[in-house]
Design an enzyme around this catalytic site. Structure first.
Site, PDB file in Angstrom:
ATOM      1  N   TYR A 182       0.817  -1.257  -0.065  1.00  0.00           N
ATOM      2  CA  TYR A 182       0.026  -0.069  -0.132  1.00  0.00           C
ATOM      3  C   TYR A 182       0.718   1.335   0.060  1.00  0.00           C
ATOM      4  O   TYR A 182       0.429   2.456  -0.383  1.00  0.00           O
ATOM      5  CB  TYR A 182      -0.838   0.062   1.196  1.00  0.00           C
ATOM      6  CG  TYR A 182      -2.113  -0.819   1.020  1.00  0.00           C
ATOM      7  CD1 TYR A 182      -3.286  -0.577   0.445  1.00  0.00           C
ATOM      8  CD2 TYR A 182      -1.897  -2.328   1.673  1.00  0.00           C
ATOM      9  CE1 TYR A 182      -4.358  -1.406  -0.019  1.00  0.00           C
ATOM     10  CE2 TYR A 182      -3.156  -3.179   1.377  1.00  0.00           C
ATOM     11  CZ  TYR A 182      -4.254  -2.672   0.673  1.00  0.00           C
ATOM     12  OH  TYR A 182      -5.458  -3.485   0.392  1.00  0.00           O
ATOM     13  N   ILE A 183       2.089   1.232   0.574  1.00  0.00           N
ATOM     14  CA  ILE A 183       2.898   2.379   0.515  1.00  0.00           C
ATOM     15  C   ILE A 183       3.987   2.361  -0.763  1.00  0.00           C
ATOM     16  O   ILE A 183       4.151   3.183  -1.358  1.00  0.00           O
ATOM     17  CB  ILE A 183       3.720   2.321   2.036  1.00  0.00           C
ATOM     18  CG1 ILE A 183       2.537   2.764   3.185  1.00  0.00           C
ATOM     19  CG2 ILE A 183       4.842   3.493   2.029  1.00  0.00           C
ATOM     20  CD1 ILE A 183       1.915   3.946   2.965  1.00  0.00           C
ATOM     21  N   ASP A 195       9.879  -6.785  -5.136  1.00  0.00           N
ATOM     22  CA  ASP A 195       9.124  -7.437  -3.996  1.00  0.00           C
ATOM     23  C   ASP A 195       9.392  -8.974  -4.136  1.00  0.00           C
ATOM     24  O   ASP A 195       9.695  -9.748  -4.987  1.00  0.00           O
ATOM     25  CB  ASP A 195       7.645  -7.242  -4.449  1.00  0.00           C
ATOM     26  CG  ASP A 195       6.700  -7.408  -3.164  1.00  0.00           C
ATOM     27  OD1 ASP A 195       6.187  -6.389  -2.487  1.00  0.00           O
ATOM     28  OD2 ASP A 195       6.466  -8.635  -2.559  1.00  0.00           O
ATOM     29  N   THR A 210       5.994  -3.957   9.108  1.00  0.00           N
ATOM     30  CA  THR A 210       6.628  -3.923  10.277  1.00  0.00           C
ATOM     31  C   THR A 210       5.261  -4.316  11.417  1.00  0.00           C
ATOM     32  O   THR A 210       4.867  -3.343  11.916  1.00  0.00           O
ATOM     33  CB  THR A 210       7.065  -2.713  10.663  1.00  0.00           C
ATOM     34  OG1 THR A 210       6.268  -1.654  10.432  1.00  0.00           O
ATOM     35  CG2 THR A 210       8.630  -2.268  10.177  1.00  0.00           C
ATOM     36  N   LYS A 215       6.672  10.028  13.897  1.00  0.00           N
ATOM     37  CA  LYS A 215       5.706   9.122  13.237  1.00  0.00           C
ATOM     38  C   LYS A 215       4.836   8.265  14.495  1.00  0.00           C
ATOM     39  O   LYS A 215       3.722   8.198  14.568  1.00  0.00           O
ATOM     40  CB  LYS A 215       6.261   7.961  12.251  1.00  0.00           C
ATOM     41  CG  LYS A 215       5.453   6.936  11.934  1.00  0.00           C
ATOM     42  CD  LYS A 215       4.187   7.362  11.144  1.00  0.00           C
ATOM     43  CE  LYS A 215       3.093   6.297  10.995  1.00  0.00           C
ATOM     44  NZ  LYS A 215       2.043   6.507  10.309  1.00  0.00           N
ATOM     45  N   ASN A 270       0.693   8.895  16.093  1.00  0.00           N
ATOM     46  CA  ASN A 270      -0.470   7.851  16.548  1.00  0.00           C
ATOM     47  C   ASN A 270      -0.474   7.624  18.024  1.00  0.00           C
ATOM     48  O   ASN A 270      -1.996   7.532  18.458  1.00  0.00           O
ATOM     49  CB  ASN A 270      -0.146   6.785  15.677  1.00  0.00           C
ATOM     50  CG  ASN A 270      -0.586   6.817  14.282  1.00  0.00           C
ATOM     51  OD1 ASN A 270      -1.274   7.396  13.957  1.00  0.00           O
ATOM     52  ND2 ASN A 270       0.370   6.114  13.580  1.00  0.00           N
ATOM     53  N   ARG A 296      -3.081  10.096  19.359  1.00  0.00           N
ATOM     54  CA  ARG A 296      -4.333   9.900  19.114  1.00  0.00           C
ATOM     55  C   ARG A 296      -4.929   8.777  20.279  1.00  0.00           C
ATOM     56  O   ARG A 296      -5.922   8.691  20.795  1.00  0.00           O
ATOM     57  CB  ARG A 296      -4.680   9.513  17.796  1.00  0.00           C
ATOM     58  CG  ARG A 296      -4.136  10.996  16.842  1.00  0.00           C
ATOM     59  CD  ARG A 296      -4.541  10.485  15.415  1.00  0.00           C
ATOM     60  NE  ARG A 296      -5.979  10.312  15.135  1.00  0.00           N
ATOM     61  CZ  ARG A 296      -6.249   9.810  14.219  1.00  0.00           C
ATOM     62  NH1 ARG A 296      -5.342   9.455  13.019  1.00  0.00           N
ATOM     63  NH2 ARG A 296      -7.623   9.668  13.860  1.00  0.00           N
ATOM     64  N   HIS A 307     -14.112  25.048  25.370  1.00  0.00           N
ATOM     65  CA  HIS A 307     -12.707  25.604  25.718  1.00  0.00           C
ATOM     66  C   HIS A 307     -11.988  25.820  24.492  1.00  0.00           C
ATOM     67  O   HIS A 307     -11.607  24.914  23.946  1.00  0.00           O
ATOM     68  CB  HIS A 307     -12.243  25.010  26.776  1.00  0.00           C
ATOM     69  CG  HIS A 307     -11.213  25.311  27.520  1.00  0.00           C
ATOM     70  ND1 HIS A 307      -9.936  25.742  26.988  1.00  0.00           N
ATOM     71  CD2 HIS A 307     -10.817  25.896  28.816  1.00  0.00           C
ATOM     72  CE1 HIS A 307      -8.901  26.105  27.588  1.00  0.00           C
ATOM     73  NE2 HIS A 307      -9.481  26.382  28.645  1.00  0.00           N
ATOM     74  N   GLY A 344      -8.849   0.183  16.751  1.00  0.00           N
ATOM     75  CA  GLY A 344      -8.109  -0.715  15.689  1.00  0.00           C
ATOM     76  C   GLY A 344      -7.326  -0.256  14.764  1.00  0.00           C
ATOM     77  O   GLY A 344      -6.744   0.781  14.745  1.00  0.00           O
ATOM     78  N   CYS A 350      -2.247   0.860  12.834  1.00  0.00           N
ATOM     79  CA  CYS A 350      -1.465   2.044  13.110  1.00  0.00           C
ATOM     80  C   CYS A 350      -1.514   2.616  14.454  1.00  0.00           C
ATOM     81  O   CYS A 350      -0.801   2.313  15.235  1.00  0.00           O
ATOM     82  CB  CYS A 350      -1.514   3.373  11.945  1.00  0.00           C
ATOM     83  SG  CYS A 350      -1.008   2.967  10.380  1.00  0.00           S
TER      84      CYS A 350
END
Ligand SMILES: NC(=O)c1ccc[n+]([C@@H]2O[C@H](COP(=O)([O-])OP(=O)(O)OC[C@H]3O[C@@H](n4cnc5c(N)ncnc54)[C@H](O)[C@@H]3O)[C@@H](O)[C@H]2O)c1
Length: 423
Positions: free
Chosen positions: A12-13, A32, A84, A204, A208, A211, A242, A255, A258
């Site tokens: 995907y990357i 690959d 990873t 990086k 995440n 969050r 605020h 889920g 990441c």
């Protein structure tokens, strides 16, 4: 100028990165281990889904600017974008990165740059990639330049974000940073910020982790509110008035590959990472909290039927990786005394996994149910016909874990509605 680029790992990357670099005028080779990926690429085809990617790959291959290989060749730049994943013991599985770096070490030459794009624990670029490259006999940082360039694209917008997002480039030394910056400048339109490789890795992961920790705080608020007779959603709405407060939203868990994974990379081997660990535990505990509520709501019913609406890790996608709802479903199925139905407009395999012969419609899933659990806030669920659903359910009960169905007039249709986080 380093114009021949090899992307190692065409997922995907890697594949979108390869295509975008080819479109920017570079000569790009994709390597690959999976022969299917390489064969498809050489035919100008792709085996993953991403808007616009099929067309761009077809064009780039057609114009001879992009091709696939199954054994590494010489190149000017190697970009490693291999998986990873996380091990069962919550450590990072760096075996793909290590074997990719080992393979690159066999063909790397003086003046080349090697970039790690895979999300990795702090230190991986130096301790794994640079370390493995030493086998080339070349001086790392002087004859081969090594850097980490983390990736923060959003699936569905990858081709746009690869070009427009700001990037961080962290070299193992200043010269590596500059060499790699020059390469990325040729296709990135966003700002490029430079630093060292450990800082880049941590950036990086912290994006995440930020969050995850904030979602854990919202989940804690939800659980406390349920016990204290408060509506957490009202608290969040008002507290966020605020100017410097931004409470996140609670839910049935976190889920995906990441946010639920990267915090573990930060605290690997670090006992001081207590807050991050607790946040992970809080978020991982949410499916059990939801299960306990389901038990309460179905108490006294003989073999209750529970209909779970949505099983993906976030709305409007078909991805169930690390989905907390899949964990909930597994726990429910294991309880044995429940009949479980699953509905998800985006996912087929999850339905099949639990023995349904065909994907049920919403009415089929709700048929005879004692509890409707809104587990994922897919846009489609705003269009459900609750009048009809109410007619087929055995007990008109809804458990909304996302505060999503407020506008559906459920109480007026005779439903008892329970909201996660509302005491
Ligand atoms: N997908 C995302 O949205 C996203 C976003 C940000 C960061 N990342 C990170 O990017 C990295 C890659 O993720 P992805 O989603 O592209 O993975 P992926 O699973 O889609 O693709 C990885 C590819 O690498 C290949 N591969 C594995 N080992 C190899 C090796 N030694 N040599 C050559 N090829 C090899 C696999 O066959 C596969 O085609 C991961 O670290 C991930 O955490 C992903």
């Amino acid at each position: 100028m380093r114009n021949r680029i090899t992307v190692v790992g065409l997922g995907y990357i890697g594949l979108p990165t390869a295509a975008v670099m080819a479109a920017a005028g570079m000569e790009v080779i994709g390597y690959d281990l999976n022969p299917r990926v390489v064969e498809a690429l050489n035919k100008g085809e792709i085996i993953i889904e991403e808007p616009g990617l099929g067309q761009l790959v077809k064009e780039m291959v057609g114009q001879g600017r992009l091709r696939g290989i199954s054994s590494l060749e010489s190149s000017d730049v190697f970009i490693i974008s291999v998986p990873t994943p996380i091990n069962a013991d919550k450590t990072a599985d760096m075996s793909f990165v290590r074997s990719a770096a080992r393979a690159v070490a066999q063909v790397v030459a003086k003046g080349n740059a090697v970039v790690l794009e895979s999300t990795s624990p702090p230190g991986a670029t130096e301790d794994i990639v640079a370390e493995e490259l030493k086998a080339s006999g070349l001086k790392i940082g002087e004859e081969i330049f090594v850097a980490h360039t983390p990736e923060r694209v959003l699936p569905g917008r990858i081709l746009i974000e690869l070009v427009e997002n700001d990037r961080i480039i962290g070299g193992i030394n200043a010269e590596s940073t500059e060499v790699v910056k020059e390469i990325y400048q040729r296709f990135v339109k966003g700002s490029i910020y430079t630093t060292d490789s450990r800082t880049a890795e941590m950036c990086k992961l912290m994006e995440n982790t930020f969050r995850d920790v904030n979602i854990a705080l919202a989940n804690e608020l939800a659980i406390l509110s349920e016990k204290m007779g408060i509506n957490a959603w009202e608290v969040i709405k008002l507290a966020n008035k605020h100017p410097r407060v931004n409470l996140h939203m609670p839910g049935p868990g976190v889920g995906g590959h990441c946010i639920a994974v990267d915090p573990w990379f930060v605290i690997e081997g670090q006992p001081e990472g207590k807050l991050i660990r607790q946040a992970r535990d809080r978020n991982d505990g949410m499916p059990l909290h939801v299960l306990q509520t389901i038990r309460d709501l179905t108490k006294g019913i003989d073999t209750p039927k529970v209909a779970i609406f949505g099983v993906t890790y976030k709305p409007d996608v078909d991805d169930t990786r690390e989905s907390p709802i899949m964990k909930l479903v597994e726990m429910l199925v294991r309880e044995k005394n429940y009949e479980v139905a699953i509905h998800d407009p985006h996912v087929d395999d999850a339905i099949f996994k639990y023995g349904e012969l065909k994907k049920p419609t919403a009415l089929e899933a709700a048929d005879g149910a004692d509890l409707f659990v809104l587990a994922v806030n897919h846009s489609e669920y705003l269009r459900l016909d609750f009048e009809e659903i109410g007619k087929v359910m055995r007990t008109r009960q809804i458990y909304d874990t996302r505060n999503f169905l407020g506008g559906a007039g459920l109480e007026a249709l005779g439903f008892k509605v329970l909201l996660l986080g509302r005491g």
